[in-house]
Design a protein around this motif. Structure first.
Motif, short mmCIF file in Angstrom:
data_model
loop_
_atom_site.label_atom_id
_atom_site.label_comp_id
_atom_site.label_asym_id
_atom_site.label_seq_id
_atom_site.Cartn_x
_atom_site.Cartn_y
_atom_site.Cartn_z
N ALA A 50 -3.10 6.75 8.29
CA ALA A 50 -2.99 5.33 8.00
C ALA A 50 -1.59 4.92 7.62
CB ALA A 50 -3.96 4.94 6.88
N GLY A 51 -0.73 5.89 7.25
CA GLY A 51 0.63 5.56 6.86
C GLY A 51 0.67 5.00 5.45
N SER A 52 1.73 4.27 5.16
CA SER A 52 1.93 3.72 3.83
C SER A 52 2.41 2.28 3.93
CB SER A 52 2.98 4.54 3.07
OG SER A 52 3.42 3.86 1.92
N ASP A 110 6.49 1.12 19.30
CA ASP A 110 6.76 0.75 17.92
C ASP A 110 5.44 0.48 17.19
OD1 ASP A 110 9.82 0.41 17.67
OD2 ASP A 110 9.34 -0.61 19.53
N ASP A 111 5.52 0.34 15.88
CA ASP A 111 4.31 0.03 15.11
C ASP A 111 3.77 -1.35 15.48
OD1 ASP A 111 4.32 2.39 13.33
OD2 ASP A 111 6.19 1.53 12.58
N LEU A 112 4.65 -2.31 15.58
CA LEU A 112 4.28 -3.69 15.91
C LEU A 112 4.99 -4.12 17.19
CD1 LEU A 112 5.03 -4.52 12.31
CD2 LEU A 112 2.94 -5.52 13.23
N PHE A 113 4.41 -5.12 17.85
CA PHE A 113 5.08 -5.64 19.04
C PHE A 113 4.75 -7.12 19.22
CE2 PHE A 113 1.03 -4.04 20.52
CZ PHE A 113 0.61 -4.88 21.54
N THR A 114 5.68 -7.83 19.81
CA THR A 114 5.49 -9.25 20.10
C THR A 114 4.61 -9.40 21.33
OG1 THR A 114 7.52 -9.26 21.44
CG2 THR A 114 7.73 -9.89 19.13
N TRP A 115 3.71 -10.40 21.31
CA TRP A 115 2.88 -10.63 22.50
C TRP A 115 2.25 -12.01 22.45
CZ3 TRP A 115 3.91 -8.77 26.77
CH2 TRP A 115 3.02 -8.73 27.84
N PHE A 116 1.19 -12.20 23.24
CA PHE A 116 0.62 -13.52 23.46
C PHE A 116 -0.88 -13.54 23.13
CE2 PHE A 116 3.66 -12.81 27.12
CZ PHE A 116 4.75 -13.33 26.45
N ALA A 117 -1.37 -14.71 22.75
CA ALA A 117 -2.77 -14.87 22.38
C ALA A 117 -3.67 -14.94 23.61
CB ALA A 117 -2.95 -16.12 21.53
N GLY A 118 -4.97 -15.03 23.38
CA GLY A 118 -5.93 -15.23 24.45
C GLY A 118 -6.16 -13.98 25.28
N LYS A 336 -1.87 0.73 19.04
CA LYS A 336 -2.90 1.70 18.67
C LYS A 336 -2.26 3.01 18.23
CE LYS A 336 -7.19 3.06 18.20
NZ LYS A 336 -8.15 2.99 19.34
N LYS A 337 -1.10 3.31 18.79
CA LYS A 337 -0.38 4.54 18.45
C LYS A 337 0.62 4.34 17.32
CE LYS A 337 -0.64 6.91 22.94
NZ LYS A 337 0.19 7.61 23.96
N ALA A 338 0.50 3.27 16.56
CA ALA A 338 1.44 3.01 15.47
C ALA A 338 1.52 4.20 14.53
CB ALA A 338 1.00 1.77 14.70
N LYS A 339 2.74 4.58 14.16
CA LYS A 339 2.93 5.68 13.23
C LYS A 339 2.58 5.26 11.80
CE LYS A 339 6.34 9.06 11.61
NZ LYS A 339 7.74 9.54 11.69
N ASN A 340 2.80 3.98 11.49
CA ASN A 340 2.53 3.50 10.13
C ASN A 340 1.71 2.21 10.19
OD1 ASN A 340 2.49 2.94 7.42
ND2 ASN A 340 4.67 2.41 7.26
#
Length: 445
Positions: A50-52, A110-118, A336-340
């Protein structure tokens, strides 16, 4: 810009690959370019760790143009200052990012990424490439309307997305140019065509237009479709509940063909930034596109943003008037593969607040926030009018490449570019037949 674009070689690991092979999809499975691979500064893990919430996180961003990049930097810095973990932003050119997004998410993202809704979000959630964030929404859900939550929800009923803003697709013009020439804002199609004719007679390109990137012209199809056939028809067509050979689609292309003599020529070889410059320099009288592009380009070019104004696309069918528009919603997801993932969720818990949107909008002069109770710190005239325009719609669409199956949107990019090259009646019929053949393969596999 975080423009609503579909990658030309979008990977499609569904049973529908057979169609894509015929569209040159083999290139989609090429390795990710070095620039995008560099988005991950450390190896991701799917071990379930789960990371920190206090450990650093990385954020893959397609906010590569100067103005949105600065707004995003301010947002992530504020998230850390509010008690979140340190954020390392890995920025990649938006076309490179989006053309390789699937390979990126399947690799070491990366842990997070920019994207679009819907649907654009739902696609990756269905592929198991995004992390569900119901626990985040349990904390931030009260900050958003039910419709915004729906845009953030996957097909499985779980939330995967935190929004930050939306923006309208409208017709832009320079107030001083209209005043100088005595032009009047049109509200009907006949008035619109008459204005285009007057501009052309005055030696001005009536409508700046570019489609080298493939996605901008999808917006013109969308608005003509909603003006002629309505929002419900648009949604049914995007789901292939209406065939692409339907007379309603023919009416869209016919109306567009009527407009083509007034649109900037050579569109398939021009990027939208150059079309926006033609508007800035008053070589063109109008431009139909999103505030996220046109207004932001004015800021990047140090053009006179105070002179920029817009009007909703003119009415065509009185039944629908000016009731609908594209107003795409952008935001963020966790790999889904986020390290943290714990740290990533901490960042999204901050981003999903009115305070975070207000911070973002201190720098952003072209988008509008979506959080309820938002006290925008510095809305300019374009943003104020944008918020009112969206609120005044009976329904808003998310853009063709967000409302349709990705493969169908990719097919339509090619079809519409062929239409731009040849808007003749015979070619329209041929292109509709091609669209329907591809739609049958995509939606029935």
């Amino acid at each position: 810009m975080t423009s609503p674009r579909i990658p030309q070689n979008f990977e499609r690991p569904f049973a529908r690959r057979g169609l894509l092979k015929g569209m040159g999809a083999a290139a989609a499975f090429a390795t990710v370019p070095g620039a995008l691979a560099a988005c991950s500064s450390s190896k991701s893990s799917s071990s379930g760790n789960a990371g920190s919430a206090t450990s650093p996180v990385t954020f893959g961003s397609n906010y590569s143009d100067a103005s949105p990049k600065a707004a995003f930097a301010a947002l992530t810095a504020a998230a850390t200052a509010a008690g979140g973990p340190k954020v390392t932003v890995n920025t990649v050119d938006h076309n490179t990012f989006q053309n390789n997004i699937t390979s990126y998410l399947q690799g070491t993202p990366d842990d997070l990424f920019t994207w679009f809704a819907g649907y654009r979000m739902q696609y990756f959630a269905a592929q198991g490439l995004a992390l569900p964030i119901d626990d985040v929404w349990a904390k931030i859900g009260g900050n958003f309307s039910a419709s915004v939550k729906t845009l953030s929800t996957g097909l499985d009923g779980h939330q995967y997305f935190v929004p930050i803003y939306n923006y309208p697709w409208v017709v832009f013009y320079n107030k001083s140019h209209f005043a100088e020439k005595g032009y009047t804002v049109p509200t009907t199609w006949d008035q619109f065509i008459a204005l285009c004719q007057k501009m052309k007679a005055d030696g001005i390109v009536p409508l700046a237009f570019a489609d080298k990137d493939g996605w901008p012209a999808l917006g013109t199809f969308d608005i003509l479709n909603m003006r002629i056939n309505g929002y419900d028809y648009h949604i049914k067509l995007m789901k292939h509940q209406v065939p692409w050979t339907d007379p309603g689609v023919t009416a869209v292309f016919d109306k567009w063909a009527e407009l083509m003599p007034y649109m900037q020529t050579g569109a398939n070889g021009r990027i939208w930034q150059d079309a926006a410059k033609a508007l800035e320099q008053k070589q063109a009288g109008m431009m139909f596109q999103g505030t996220n592009q046109v207004a932001a380009q004015y800021v990047s070019d140090n053009a006179n943003l105070a002179d920029l104004d817009f009007f909703p696309y003119p009415a065509i069918n009185p039944t629908y008037g000016q009731n609908y528009m594209d107003a795409p919603t952008d935001g963020f997801m966790i790999s889904k593969k986020a390290k943290n993932p714990a740290g990533a969720k901490a960042i999204l818990e901050y981003i999903g607040t009115a305070a975070a949107e207000a911070t973002f909008l201190k720098t952003d002069q072209w988008d509008v926030g979506v959080a309820t109770g938002l006290q925008a710190p510095s809305y300019d005239a374009v943003q104020t009018k944008s918020a009112a325009a969206i609120a005044g719609c009976k329904a808003v669409a998310q853009f063709m490449d967000r409302d349709a199956d990705p493969a169908m949107a990719t097919a339509m990019i090619s079809i519409i570019q062929k239409f731009i090259d040849d808007p003749s009646t015979g070619n329209i019929t041929s292109l509709q037949n091609s669209a329907e053949q591809q739609a049958k393969a995509i939606y029935t596999s």
